[in-house]
Design an enzyme around this catalytic site. Sequence first.
Site, PDB file in Angstrom:
ATOM      1  N   THR A  37     -56.214  31.397 -37.915  1.00  0.00           N
ATOM      2  CA  THR A  37     -57.659  31.343 -38.136  1.00  0.00           C
ATOM      3  C   THR A  37     -57.981  30.459 -39.337  1.00  0.00           C
ATOM      4  OG1 THR A  37     -57.756  33.619 -37.316  1.00  0.00           O
ATOM      5  CG2 THR A  37     -59.744  32.739 -38.326  1.00  0.00           C
ATOM      6  N   ASP A  89     -59.605  33.285 -45.829  1.00  0.00           N
ATOM      7  CA  ASP A  89     -58.335  33.749 -45.280  1.00  0.00           C
ATOM      8  C   ASP A  89     -58.608  34.581 -44.038  1.00  0.00           C
ATOM      9  OD1 ASP A  89     -55.624  34.138 -45.063  1.00  0.00           O
ATOM     10  OD2 ASP A  89     -55.380  35.168 -46.988  1.00  0.00           O
ATOM     11  N   GLY A  90     -57.572  34.860 -43.283  1.00  0.00           N
ATOM     12  CA  GLY A  90     -57.692  35.706 -42.105  1.00  0.00           C
ATOM     13  C   GLY A  90     -57.212  37.108 -42.391  1.00  0.00           C
ATOM     14  N   ASP A  92     -55.082  40.627 -40.222  1.00  0.00           N
ATOM     15  CA  ASP A  92     -54.476  41.175 -39.004  1.00  0.00           C
ATOM     16  C   ASP A  92     -55.293  42.341 -38.462  1.00  0.00           C
ATOM     17  OD1 ASP A  92     -52.111  39.440 -38.967  1.00  0.00           O
ATOM     18  OD2 ASP A  92     -51.622  40.460 -40.833  1.00  0.00           O
ATOM     19  N   GLU A 111     -51.414  35.398 -50.959  1.00  0.00           N
ATOM     20  CA  GLU A 111     -52.767  35.659 -50.466  1.00  0.00           C
ATOM     21  C   GLU A 111     -53.463  36.709 -51.320  1.00  0.00           C
ATOM     22  OE1 GLU A 111     -52.237  34.610 -45.708  1.00  0.00           O
ATOM     23  OE2 GLU A 111     -51.901  36.660 -46.383  1.00  0.00           O
TER      24      GLU A 111
END
Length: 229
Positions: A37, A89-90, A92, A111
């Site tokens: 993403t 950022d993506g 989960d 991250e």
Amino acid sequence: MATIDKTQQDAEKMAAALAAVKLVKDGDVVGLGTGSTTTFAIKELGKRVKEGLNITAAASSIRTEALAKSLGIEILDLGSLSKIDISIDGADEFTETLDLVKGGGGALFREKIIASLSKNAIIITDASKKVKKLGAFTVPIEVIPLAYQYVFDQINKLGGKGILRAIEGRTFITDNDNLIIDADFGLIDDPAKLSSDLNQINGLLAHGLFINITSKVIMSEGTDIIIFE
């Protein structure tokens, strides 16, 4: 978790990425996450830099740094930064209360540093990542190799079942030369408590529970952009 086909999922990832990139301003220091993403967002930022946007960036992984540099984005040394204006950022998994599981790509430590430094920590996702309760996705845990067995045993004591991450039969090594244990705690009733308990384990560098770090989640669902903050 909703099931959607990959074409729709990629369209949603792209839509969320475009919405987040619109929030980046001239002169910003931008934190760049890792994963499919975030790749959409980095490529869009690269286009805007070519059009004259003036930014610098910090990368959460070696592969993110390489991609950003290839697109003409100037990368700063993460360790030298005291603040980041905005990070993208993506995730989960995420809940409406902005608790996240991250680290499927193995970059969770950097991250988490980037998110912690960010005045505006933005998460971008497709609709499949939204859950009522975290835990269907295992919690990645980055561990210093010499502490592996100790950390593994402590995870068991907290009710988790850990597996050493391997890719194609080879032990996965992070950009920090560490290992990842993917820990299954089942559905997590109290993510903040589990996060705190994991933080007490010596030899555990970082875990993938992101609690009270995220400013907002930009989720794309179909043609809609939905913002949680």
